[in-house]
Design an enzyme around this catalytic site. Structure first.
Site, PDB file in Angstrom:
ATOM      1  N   THR A 161      19.688  -4.441 -50.879  1.00 18.51           N
ATOM      2  CA  THR A 161      19.947  -3.437 -49.845  1.00 18.51           C
ATOM      3  C   THR A 161      18.712  -2.631 -49.478  1.00 18.51           C
ATOM      4  O   THR A 161      18.743  -1.880 -48.510  1.00 18.51           O
ATOM      5  CB  THR A 161      21.056  -2.475 -50.284  1.00 18.51           C
ATOM      6  OG1 THR A 161      20.717  -1.889 -51.537  1.00 18.51           O
ATOM      7  CG2 THR A 161      22.388  -3.205 -50.398  1.00 18.51           C
ATOM      8  N   ARG A 170      22.087   7.960 -57.564  1.00 12.85           N
ATOM      9  CA  ARG A 170      21.408   9.253 -57.491  1.00 12.85           C
ATOM     10  C   ARG A 170      22.243  10.405 -56.937  1.00 12.85           C
ATOM     11  O   ARG A 170      22.119  11.531 -57.430  1.00 12.85           O
ATOM     12  CB  ARG A 170      20.098   9.091 -56.700  1.00 12.85           C
ATOM     13  CG  ARG A 170      19.017   8.421 -57.527  1.00 12.85           C
ATOM     14  CD  ARG A 170      17.853   7.920 -56.692  1.00 12.85           C
ATOM     15  NE  ARG A 170      18.207   6.718 -55.957  1.00 12.85           N
ATOM     16  CZ  ARG A 170      17.329   5.983 -55.270  1.00 12.85           C
ATOM     17  NH1 ARG A 170      16.061   6.356 -55.221  1.00 12.85           N
ATOM     18  NH2 ARG A 170      17.706   4.898 -54.647  1.00 12.85           N
ATOM     19  N   LYS A 214      20.818  -9.221 -62.386  1.00  7.64           N
ATOM     20  CA  LYS A 214      20.313 -10.099 -61.325  1.00  7.64           C
ATOM     21  C   LYS A 214      19.555 -11.298 -61.899  1.00  7.64           C
ATOM     22  O   LYS A 214      18.405 -11.555 -61.565  1.00  7.64           O
ATOM     23  CB  LYS A 214      19.425  -9.321 -60.353  1.00  7.64           C
ATOM     24  CG  LYS A 214      20.138  -8.183 -59.642  1.00  7.64           C
ATOM     25  CD  LYS A 214      19.204  -7.498 -58.644  1.00  7.64           C
ATOM     26  CE  LYS A 214      19.896  -6.342 -57.956  1.00  7.64           C
ATOM     27  NZ  LYS A 214      20.096  -5.180 -58.856  1.00  7.64           N
ATOM     28  N   ASP A 227      24.045  -5.102 -64.260  1.00 10.30           N
ATOM     29  CA  ASP A 227      23.355  -5.469 -63.024  1.00 10.30           C
ATOM     30  C   ASP A 227      21.963  -5.988 -63.376  1.00 10.30           C
ATOM     31  O   ASP A 227      20.961  -5.303 -63.206  1.00 10.30           O
ATOM     32  CB  ASP A 227      23.263  -4.250 -62.101  1.00 10.30           C
ATOM     33  CG  ASP A 227      22.707  -4.615 -60.734  1.00 10.30           C
ATOM     34  OD1 ASP A 227      22.755  -5.805 -60.372  1.00 10.30           O
ATOM     35  OD2 ASP A 227      22.224  -3.697 -60.041  1.00 10.30           O
TER      36      ASP A 227
END
Length: 231
Positions: free
Chosen positions: A120, A211, A67, A65
């Site tokens: 998000t 988490r 990006k 991830d």
């Protein structure tokens, strides 16, 4: 996209940890309750790329991830280098030039490119502050439509936008959603969230959970519960 045969593949555990030793320890604690792991900036810049390659050699799936977003040539060559790490997915930001370059870089490899629409952690006020004129749902839809036109493999978006994104990208591309929280869990910095069961009902292919698992006293049990809820 091929159908997911193992229900555990629907859960991607986010290894947002400080170092590889901590990530290795967590993977061992989770054991066979999970098959798919995400490595982002924090761990990636601390030896996580080689760790991702080791996980892939063990038969586990990995999601880089990162990006990516830069000029086309830089993105293309960067993706070409990352394709050698055995990862299943890699994220880029959903800008047309960036997506097209990433797909060129991944050509001929097994690496799938996912495009990030709107983070998000953003709500309407955050989008306005960043200079976007469109409301978040319209911006997500626009970027999803552009991703489909570019031939992208899948979309990363908020779960609450999954249905509208599916309309834009059709049935054959993946939808991957962060911001998933089991019922009663702390939302942290996520603002557009769903539970794992709600996400699956919305037709989402993978949920990314960090988490609630990494901070749990029994991360294996939490992973098992999320997989069961999605099933």
């Amino acid at each position: 996209m091929p159908a997911l045969q193992d229900p555990r593949d629907r859960l991607i555990v986010a290894l947002d940890l400080a170092d590889v030793a901590a990530a290795e320890a967590l993977v061992e604690r989770i054991g066979d309750a999970a098959t798919f792991y995400k490595i982002g900036y924090r761990l990636g810049y601390a030896g996580g790329l080689e760790f991702a390659a080791r996980l892939a050699r063990r038969g586990l799936k990995t999601f880089l991830d990162l990006k990516l977003h830069d000029i086309g040539n830089t993105v293309e060559e960067g993706v070409r280098s990352l394709a050698g790490h055995g990862a299943t997915y890699l994220t880029v930001h959903a800008y047309p030039q960036t997506m097209r370059a990433a797909l060129r870089g991944a050509a001929g490899s097994g690496l799938k490119i996912l495009a990030v629409t709107v983070l998000t952690s953003y709500d309407e006020s955050d989008a306005r502050e960043a200079g976007y004129a469109l409301p978040v749902p319209e911006l997500v839809a626009l970027r999803a439509r552009q991703a489909a036109e570019a031939g992208i493999d899948g979309i990363v978006c908020s779960a609450v936008e999954a249905i509208s994104v599916r309309r834009e990208i059709g049935p054959d591309r993946l939808i991957v959603t962060p911001g998933i929280r089991p019922a009663g869990a702390d939302l942290g910095d996520q603002k557009r969230v769903m539970t794992p069961g709600e996400a699956r009902a919305a037709g989402i292919d993978h949920v990314v959970v960090g988490r609630p698992i990494t901070g749990a006293a029994d991360p294996r049990a939490v992973a098992q519960a999320i997989v069961a809820e999605m099933a």
